[in-house]
Design an enzyme around this catalytic site. Structure first.
Site, short mmCIF file in Angstrom:
data_model
loop_
_atom_site.label_atom_id
_atom_site.label_comp_id
_atom_site.label_asym_id
_atom_site.label_seq_id
_atom_site.Cartn_x
_atom_site.Cartn_y
_atom_site.Cartn_z
N ASN A 114 -10.05 14.84 -46.08
CA ASN A 114 -9.25 14.46 -44.91
C ASN A 114 -10.16 14.37 -43.68
OD1 ASN A 114 -7.04 13.82 -43.35
ND2 ASN A 114 -5.79 15.53 -44.09
N PHE A 115 -9.60 13.80 -42.62
CA PHE A 115 -10.29 13.72 -41.33
C PHE A 115 -11.60 12.95 -41.40
CE2 PHE A 115 -6.99 16.21 -39.78
CZ PHE A 115 -6.81 17.32 -40.58
N LEU A 116 -11.61 11.89 -42.21
CA LEU A 116 -12.77 10.99 -42.21
C LEU A 116 -12.73 10.21 -40.90
CD1 LEU A 116 -15.04 9.14 -43.27
CD2 LEU A 116 -13.31 7.95 -44.60
N LYS A 125 -20.40 -0.23 -39.69
CA LYS A 125 -21.82 -0.07 -40.07
C LYS A 125 -21.90 0.51 -41.46
CE LYS A 125 -24.45 0.63 -35.79
NZ LYS A 125 -25.86 0.30 -35.97
N ARG A 126 -20.80 0.44 -42.21
CA ARG A 126 -20.75 0.95 -43.59
C ARG A 126 -21.11 2.44 -43.63
NH1 ARG A 126 -17.79 -1.33 -46.30
NH2 ARG A 126 -18.81 -0.89 -48.26
N LEU A 127 -20.74 3.20 -42.59
CA LEU A 127 -21.01 4.66 -42.60
C LEU A 127 -19.99 5.39 -43.46
CD1 LEU A 127 -22.11 6.05 -39.09
CD2 LEU A 127 -23.03 6.65 -41.33
N THR A 150 -5.61 10.42 -48.88
CA THR A 150 -4.58 9.45 -48.49
C THR A 150 -5.22 8.45 -47.56
OG1 THR A 150 -3.94 10.64 -46.50
CG2 THR A 150 -2.75 11.18 -48.54
N LEU A 404 -1.66 16.78 -44.94
CA LEU A 404 -1.49 16.80 -43.48
C LEU A 404 -1.83 15.42 -42.91
CD1 LEU A 404 -3.17 20.21 -42.74
CD2 LEU A 404 -0.75 19.69 -43.10
C1 R64 Z 1 1.24 9.60 -38.83
C2 R64 Z 1 2.74 9.36 -38.94
C3 R64 Z 1 3.55 8.67 -38.03
C4 R64 Z 1 3.14 8.03 -36.78
O1 R64 Z 1 2.09 7.42 -36.73
C5 R64 Z 1 4.03 8.17 -35.60
N1 R64 Z 1 5.12 8.97 -35.54
C6 R64 Z 1 5.62 8.84 -34.28
C7 R64 Z 1 4.83 7.94 -33.56
N2 R64 Z 1 3.85 7.55 -34.43
C8 R64 Z 1 2.78 6.61 -34.05
O2 R64 Z 1 4.83 8.64 -38.45
C9 R64 Z 1 4.86 9.30 -39.65
C10 R64 Z 1 5.94 9.54 -40.50
C11 R64 Z 1 5.72 10.25 -41.68
C12 R64 Z 1 4.44 10.75 -42.02
C13 R64 Z 1 3.37 10.51 -41.16
O3 R64 Z 1 2.10 10.96 -41.41
C14 R64 Z 1 1.93 11.74 -42.59
C15 R64 Z 1 0.60 12.45 -42.52
C16 R64 Z 1 -0.49 11.43 -42.18
N3 R64 Z 1 -1.78 12.09 -42.21
C17 R64 Z 1 -2.63 11.69 -41.11
C18 R64 Z 1 -3.27 10.36 -41.44
C19 R64 Z 1 -2.70 9.19 -40.96
C20 R64 Z 1 -3.29 7.97 -41.27
C21 R64 Z 1 -4.43 7.97 -42.07
N4 R64 Z 1 -4.97 9.14 -42.53
C22 R64 Z 1 -4.39 10.31 -42.24
C23 R64 Z 1 3.58 9.78 -39.98
#
Ligand code: R64
Length: 404
Positions: A114-116, A125-127, A150, A404
């Site tokens: 997570n948190f990439l 830059k293909r990092l 995810t 998360l």
């Molecule tokens: C993010 C997110 C948002 C929104 O972006 C959002 N809600 C209100 C306003 N906004 C802009 O809405 C959701 C509904 C269900 C699960 C979710 O996220 C589930 C967990 C996501 N993990 C974080 C993540 C997100 C994208 C890519 N990688 C990780 C989200």
């Protein structure tokens, strides 16, 4: 179903970090140092995932990273940073935490990636692929060969696809910042009325979860999660960490928590029959004059005994009992979140959520969350959607794991 790559041992894995552009260097972040925790927090605050029209950016707090990145079994070398050699500026980050999964009948020791994040000025830059290679090497070194991650984007073969759903709690604010709009034929007044909820919870015996409840809740949780095809298998210390946070978090007043867990203790039997949790992750609202943040609560794990002992757990009557129980449980979750000044309550179409999303007035969002397993082939798992991406009320999702 099974691993894709031919089996390897840790001896096959290089001890040296993956090669990288010469102006950069790999670093292992030390998140036990407050200043490095703040550095990661600042970096993500400025460079992490935004929605497509850059209206919002995740506003993870340092406490959120304490919780998300330091569960039992966490390892420093799995908090990987990239710095500019000369300036020592942090320009990229990726993390892994240990996670034991059950995928259908197989148990796998995996990590959750997570948190990439790559600095805005270093995109394309293909990092990112290099970061993935290096974190894979560091995880393989610990004899772990599968990973769960995810992404909003579609990459080769998602295990499942779920959809974002949102339950407005403060609709006027969501409307003002442009997140919610008016539906045809509805006025602002009728929409405000539609989303208005009370300020008192309804379920008898609902109370905050305490660490003393863990044994009972853990048993309820394990039994309830048998119904899903992909779940996380927690140890008890992990369960305490994820549902109650660390000792520091447990002392906080409810309104200051980032993870909020409640139980339903039957007033007569004093048995715990239900459990519900949600986590708090605000957004920074970019370029808006009136508001600078959006308070979002995310449905996390829940469990109930509503469908126990009714023979086939997927029978109509078991599903009806489950639906009724979850509706009242999550409805109270909305009240609790609203009372914590949350503006929106987010949920995916995973778990058994499609059973209550409509009745509790969750709207389908335009975001999708794809769930991937690295180096593990499995048949697709239902994500609660039907072909047209609407809720699939017949085949609920098989996804019990929440990331998360
Ligand atoms: C993010 C997110 C948002 C929104 O972006 C959002 N809600 C209100 C306003 N906004 C802009 O809405 C959701 C509904 C269900 C699960 C979710 O996220 C589930 C967990 C996501 N993990 C974080 C993540 C997100 C994208 C890519 N990688 C990780 C989200």
């Amino acid at each position: 179903e099974g691993p894709i790559d031919k089996p390897k041992t840790t001896a096959d894995i290089p001890d040296t970090p993956y090669p990288m552009l010469k102006e950069f260097e790999w670093v292992t972040m030390d998140l036990e140092q407050r200043e490095q925790l703040s550095e990661v927090h600042e970096f993500l605050h400025a460079n992490y995932v935004e929605d497509k029209d850059s209206t919002f950016r995740f506003a993870y707090s340092p406490e959120f990273f304490e919780w998300a990145l330091k569960p039992p079994g966490w390892k420093k070398e799995w908090h990987v940073g990239v710095r500019v050699k000369s300036s020592k500026k942090l320009v990229a980050f990726i993390s892994a935490i240990p996670a034991k999964l059950r995928v259908r009948s197989k148990e796998l020791q995996t990590v959750e990636i997570n948190f990439l994040v790559v600095h805005k000025q270093l995109r394309n830059k293909r990092l990112a692929p290099v970061l993935i290679k290096e974190i894979t090497r560091r995880v393989n070194k610990h004899d772990i060969w599968q990973a769960l991650y995810t992404a909003g984007v579609v990459l080769p073969s998602p295990v499942t696809t779920c959809r974002y759903t949102h339950r407005p709690l403060n609709w006027p604010k969501l409307y003002d910042i442009g997140f919610s709009g008016l539906r045809p034929g509805e006025t602002k007044a009728s929409t405000v009325a539609k989303y208005t909820i009370g300020s008192t919870t309804k379920v008898a015996g609902l109370r905050p979860m305490k660490v003393e409840d863990v044994d009972e809740v853990f048993e309820l949780f394990e039994k309830y999660h048998e119904r899903f095809d992909i779940v996380q298998k927690f140890t008890k210390p992990e369960f305490i960490h994820w549902m109650l946070g660390d000792a520091q978090q447990q002392k906080l007043a409810i309104k200051d928590k980032i993870i909020v867990s409640y139980v339903v203790e039957n007033p007569e039997t004093h048995k715990i029959t239900d459990f519900l949790s949600f986590y708090i992750l605000p957004f920074t609202v970019l370029e808006d004059t009136k508001y600078d943040s959006l308070n979002a609560a995310y449905l996390f794990y829940y469990a109930t005994d509503a469908d126990f002992g009714k023979g086939d757990r997927f029978s109509k009557e078991a599903t009806a009992a489950l639906t009724k129980r979850l509706e009242s449980l999550v409805s109270d979750g909305l009240v609790l979140a609203k009372n914590m000044d949350m503006d929106v309550f987010n949920a995916l179409t995973s778990q058994d959520n499609v059973l209550f999303l409509n009745d509790l007035k969750f709207g389908l969002g335009d975001g999708f969350l794809n769930l991937y397993l690295f180096n593990y082939m499995t048949f697709p798992i239902k994500g609660g959607l039907q072909e047209d991406n609407e809720f699939d009320l017949v085949n609920r999702s098989g996804v019990g794991v929440v990331m998360l």
